[in-house]
Design an enzyme around this catalytic site. Structure first.
Site, short mmCIF file in Angstrom:
data_model
loop_
_atom_site.label_atom_id
_atom_site.label_comp_id
_atom_site.label_asym_id
_atom_site.label_seq_id
_atom_site.Cartn_x
_atom_site.Cartn_y
_atom_site.Cartn_z
N GLY A 55 0.85 -1.18 0.00
CA GLY A 55 0.00 0.00 0.00
C GLY A 55 0.89 1.23 0.00
N GLU A 56 0.54 2.18 0.79
CA GLU A 56 1.32 3.41 0.88
C GLU A 56 1.75 3.54 2.33
OE1 GLU A 56 3.35 6.58 0.26
OE2 GLU A 56 1.70 6.79 1.69
N SER A 57 3.04 3.34 2.57
CA SER A 57 3.47 3.16 3.96
C SER A 57 3.31 4.43 4.79
CB SER A 57 4.89 2.63 4.01
OG SER A 57 5.78 3.50 3.37
N CYS A 87 5.95 -5.59 0.58
CA CYS A 87 6.16 -4.26 -0.01
C CYS A 87 6.05 -3.16 1.04
CB CYS A 87 5.20 -4.08 -1.18
SG CYS A 87 5.77 -2.80 -2.30
N ARG A 114 12.65 3.54 0.31
CA ARG A 114 11.35 3.50 -0.39
C ARG A 114 11.51 3.85 -1.86
NH1 ARG A 114 7.34 7.27 2.39
NH2 ARG A 114 5.95 6.26 0.92
N ILE A 143 5.86 -3.53 -7.24
CA ILE A 143 5.12 -2.30 -7.54
C ILE A 143 5.65 -1.19 -6.63
CG2 ILE A 143 2.83 -1.22 -7.66
CD1 ILE A 143 1.68 -4.15 -7.70
N ARG A 144 6.41 -0.28 -7.22
CA ARG A 144 7.05 0.78 -6.43
C ARG A 144 7.67 0.19 -5.16
NH1 ARG A 144 6.18 5.78 -7.53
NH2 ARG A 144 5.83 6.55 -5.44
N HIS A 180 5.00 -8.75 -4.21
CA HIS A 180 3.62 -9.03 -3.80
C HIS A 180 3.24 -10.48 -4.06
CE1 HIS A 180 1.99 -4.90 -3.09
NE2 HIS A 180 3.04 -4.57 -3.82
N GLU A 182 0.88 -12.16 -2.94
CA GLU A 182 -0.58 -12.35 -2.95
C GLU A 182 -1.18 -12.11 -4.32
OE1 GLU A 182 1.00 -9.74 -1.95
OE2 GLU A 182 -0.17 -7.92 -2.30
N1 GLN Z 1 5.98 2.68 -2.51
C1 GLN Z 1 5.13 2.28 -1.42
C2 GLN Z 1 5.61 2.90 -0.11
O1 GLN Z 1 6.68 3.38 -0.03
C3 GLN Z 1 5.09 0.77 -1.31
C4 GLN Z 1 4.49 0.20 -2.58
C5 GLN Z 1 3.69 -1.06 -2.39
O2 GLN Z 1 3.39 -1.49 -1.28
N2 GLN Z 1 3.26 -1.63 -3.48
O3 GLN Z 1 4.87 2.91 0.83
#
Ligand code: GLN
Length: 205
Positions: A55-57, A87, A114, A143-144, A180, A182
């Protein structure tokens, strides 16, 4: 006849304040465990394991504190429940986050950076060899993703990327992946998490 303890389905929580929650809930169901969405401290009661999803930490860390989840999640981990962070979940578990952010649940002796795979590599897929789950490589969806920029002596590297950067680490009963698991049909990592329920810390090779 020897009496046997009735077998109970493991209850596995997924932190559900933000991020890629649904695919983990499905994966947990598919490995025969009971998924539990965790939004409030009371949702952590009686869990056997916990997943911190992608997600977005930055958002996740704010919501973790807003809902008072930090201390009870740490208590669950110190009571011996295995944790899997994927992630952003890996970022939440790191003891050190490069460039400023303070740690959230510092349970992994690693430093993460990150979004450090660079813009061209924002999202990519790669075959990942991880002997701890078997000889077949698994398909890693990034993903990122965070880069694990340093691994301390208490953490063990389970897999590396093509450049030799760690992308899966374990410390005792805490597992984390930069990718990921999942989002594929491969359930070996979720199965590994369930297998760690009830084992002694550091017991599994
Ligand atoms: N880039 C996100 C972060 O720094 C992590 C990306 C992800 O969980 N897919 O929070």
């Amino acid at each position: 006849m020897a009496s046997q303890a009735p077998s109970r389905r493991a209850r596995v929580g997924v932190l559900a304040v933000q991020g890629a929650v649904q695919a983990h809930l499905r994966a947990i169901r598919e490995v025969g465990a009971e998924p539990v969405e965790v939004r409030l401290p009371r949702d952590l009661a009686g869990l056997d394991a916990l997943i911190l999803p992608g997600g977005e930490s930055t958002t996740m860390r704010k919501l973790i504190d807003a809902y008072g989840l930090r201390e009870p999640m740490l208590a669950l981990a110190s009571a011996g429940a295995p944790l899997l962070g994927t992630c952003a979940g890996m970022i939440l578990l790191a003891e050190r986050i490069a460039e400023g952010d303070s740690p959230v649940l510092p349970l992994l002796d690693v430093e993460v950076r990150r979004n450090a795979y660079g813009r061209q590599l924002d999202s990519f897929e790669a075959e990942v060899s991880m002997p701890a789950i078997g000889v077949e490589p698994l398909h890693g969806i990034f993903i990122r993703a965070p880069v694990v920029s340093r691994v301390g002596p208490r953490a063990e590297v389970l897999a590396v990327d093509a450049d030799g950067q760690p992308i899966a680490v374990r410390q005792g009963k805490v597992l984390a992946t930069a990718f990921h698991p999942e989002l594929t049909e491969d359930r070996r990592l979720h199965r590994l998490l369930i297998e760690m329920v009830g084992t002694a810390v550091g017991h599994r090779a």
